[in-house]
Design a protein around this motif. Structure first.
Motif, short mmCIF file in Angstrom:
data_model
loop_
_atom_site.label_atom_id
_atom_site.label_comp_id
_atom_site.label_asym_id
_atom_site.label_seq_id
_atom_site.Cartn_x
_atom_site.Cartn_y
_atom_site.Cartn_z
N GLU A 230 0.81 -1.22 0.00
CA GLU A 230 0.00 0.00 0.00
C GLU A 230 0.84 1.27 0.00
OE1 GLU A 230 -2.07 -3.04 2.76
OE2 GLU A 230 -0.03 -2.41 2.24
N TRP A 235 -0.44 7.89 -6.34
CA TRP A 235 -1.79 8.45 -6.21
C TRP A 235 -2.10 9.19 -7.50
CZ3 TRP A 235 -5.58 7.56 -2.80
CH2 TRP A 235 -6.72 8.39 -2.85
N ALA A 239 -7.10 8.03 -6.90
CA ALA A 239 -7.04 6.67 -6.38
C ALA A 239 -5.60 6.19 -6.34
CB ALA A 239 -7.89 5.73 -7.24
N PHE A 240 -5.36 5.17 -5.53
CA PHE A 240 -4.02 4.59 -5.43
C PHE A 240 -3.82 3.55 -6.53
CE2 PHE A 240 -1.33 1.08 -3.78
CZ PHE A 240 -0.13 1.78 -3.69
N ARG A 241 -2.66 3.62 -7.18
CA ARG A 241 -2.28 2.62 -8.17
C ARG A 241 -1.00 1.96 -7.70
NH1 ARG A 241 1.20 2.46 -12.51
NH2 ARG A 241 1.58 4.71 -12.54
N GLN A 322 4.20 9.63 -6.14
CA GLN A 322 4.44 8.57 -5.16
C GLN A 322 3.65 8.86 -3.88
OE1 GLN A 322 8.73 8.30 -4.63
NE2 GLN A 322 9.04 8.49 -6.84
N VAL A 323 3.52 7.84 -3.03
CA VAL A 323 2.74 8.01 -1.80
C VAL A 323 3.58 7.85 -0.55
CG1 VAL A 323 0.60 7.27 -2.92
CG2 VAL A 323 2.03 5.57 -1.75
N ASP A 355 1.44 9.46 2.43
CA ASP A 355 0.32 10.21 1.88
C ASP A 355 -0.95 9.70 2.55
OD1 ASP A 355 -1.76 11.26 0.35
OD2 ASP A 355 -0.70 11.05 -1.55
N ARG A 357 -3.94 10.19 1.97
CA ARG A 357 -5.02 9.80 1.08
C ARG A 357 -4.95 8.31 0.75
NH1 ARG A 357 -3.72 14.03 -3.62
NH2 ARG A 357 -1.71 12.96 -3.26
N ALA A 358 -3.72 7.76 0.78
CA ALA A 358 -3.52 6.37 0.38
C ALA A 358 -3.44 5.42 1.56
CB ALA A 358 -2.26 6.25 -0.46
N THR A 359 -2.83 5.86 2.68
CA THR A 359 -2.66 4.99 3.85
C THR A 359 -2.82 5.81 5.11
OG1 THR A 359 -0.27 5.37 3.91
CG2 THR A 359 -1.04 3.45 2.65
#
Length: 381
Positions: A230, A235, A239-241, A322-323, A355, A357-359
């Motif tokens: 994750e 991002w 959404a996360f890719r 990147q996240v 980030d 938003r992602a984790t």
């Protein structure tokens, strides 16, 4: 018909200047071939092609500034509608495919060998005489490819501009702090046993084959990310890719100022010696101006290590899209409680910028815990 476009080599790159073509019309190319050198704020970057085919037309002329997404060349015949590439005024029409020229003889003594500016600059840095080299460039000029067999690669400054580099970093980091909701976690890790193992491992090795402490940080991070996917990816579009592999961007401070973070691809699949070789390679080429475009666009995460002259810890900024970014401070000797006794131990502080938003902090904490465990077991394959 396929267009070969100017790639984006950074979050805030808007355009690049074509320095040199390494191919000519009629040349067969395959995905991954280096076909051009492009100047950006990060220096001269070797650009790979992303399609198999035959060069049909070199649209952009050397010296032209081409926007990201602008057409550099076309593979195949005919023409298509596409984003126009900027050209210098009165630029000559690109040469069309023609039969391969006969081998050229060296110029008469006393005359200056014909070479592209980038090739002449690299030859000077290598100490290689241009006379007698093969000439595969346009109109019989010596190009960078002709120097590849003349000597081992050496630094190529590529017109590095510290002010432009600083401006690019400022734009990317301002965007990051403006758009990305960062959260930070840190963990102090006892690496006394790990560094002792490293000393014993290096004792029987010649200096060029020794492992540096940085490679242990790189390995632990790569393996931990493989178990915490994750935090390994991008991002994009809300959404996360996830990344297609663990491609660690290792931050390299440049001697002229600024930094770049080229990718070490599939770092989680490499052993310590392979990682050490890859790390030495990208650091050397980053400082010498020999990076490829894909090495700047592939990183799924960035790692920064301050080394033995840095601060105790670092609070890194995420490189969009990147996240996550992982930072390592300087190894410090501190009083540490071991089995109830206070002992001097060597400690490194690991910091994660994530980030939100992602984790969240839970996943970030798991990543740091995995890094800690892996740093304490460097002997595990």
């Amino acid at each position: 018909m396929t267009d070969f476009l100017m790639p984006s080599l950074g979050a805030d790159m808007e355009a690049g200047t074509l320095v040199e073509w390494l191919v000519k019309p009629g040349d067969a190319v395959k995905r991954g071939d280096v076909v051009a050198v492009v100047e950006t704020a990060k220096g001269a970057i070797e650009i790979e092609i992303f399609h198999d085919g035959t060069i049909g037309e070199l649209v952009a002329a050397p010296g032209s500034t081409v926007p990201v997404g602008g057409v550099l060349a076309r593979l195949g015949d005919g023409s298509v509608t596409a984003v126009p590439a900027a050209r210098p005024a009165a630029a000559p029409e690109p040469a069309r495919a023609s039969p391969a020229p006969e081998p050229r003889r060296p110029p008469p003594a006393g005359t200056r060998a014909r070479a592209t500016p980038a090739a002449r600059q690299r030859a000077a840095s290598l100490g290689v005489a241009l006379d007698g080299l093969q000439r595969t460039g346009v109109d019989g000029a010596i190009c960078l490819a002709d120097l590849s067999q003349a000597a081992k690669p050496a630094p190529r400054r590529g017109g590095f501009d510290p002010k432009a580099m600083r401006a690019a970093i400022a734009a990317a980091m301002a965007r990051s702090k403006r758009e990305i909701p960062h959260y930070y976690l840190s963990l102090s890790v006892d690496v006394t046993a790990t560094l002792g193992w490293l000393d014993r491992t290096n004792a029987g090795r010649a200096p060029p084959d020794r492992l540096l402490p940085a490679v242990l940080l790189l390995r632990a991070t790569a393996l931990a990310l493989a178990g915490t996917p994750e935090l390994n990816g991008f991002w994009e579009d809300g959404a996360f890719r996830p990344g297609d592999g663990v491609h660690v961007g290792w931050a390299v401070a440049l001697r002229g100022g600024g930094l770049v973070a080229p990718a070490i691809r599939n770092a989680d699949r490499l052993g310590l010696d392979e990682l050490m070789a890859a790390l030495r390679d990208v650091v050397g080429r980053a400082r010498g101006g020999g990076l490829r475009g894909s090495e700047l666009t592939d990183p799924t995460v960035t790692v920064t290590s301050l080394g033995d002259r840095g601060a105790e810890s670092v609070l890194p900024i995420i490189t969009p899209p990147q996240v996550a970014t992982i930072g390592f401070g300087r190894v410090m000797e501190r009083p540490w409680v071991v089995d109830g006794a206070v002992l001097p131990r060597r400690i490194v502080t690991v910091t994660l910028a994530g980030d939100h938003r992602a984790t969240d902090g839970h996943r970030g904490g798991l990543l740091l815990a995995r890094i800690e465990a892996l740093l304490q077991t460097p002997e595990v394959p």
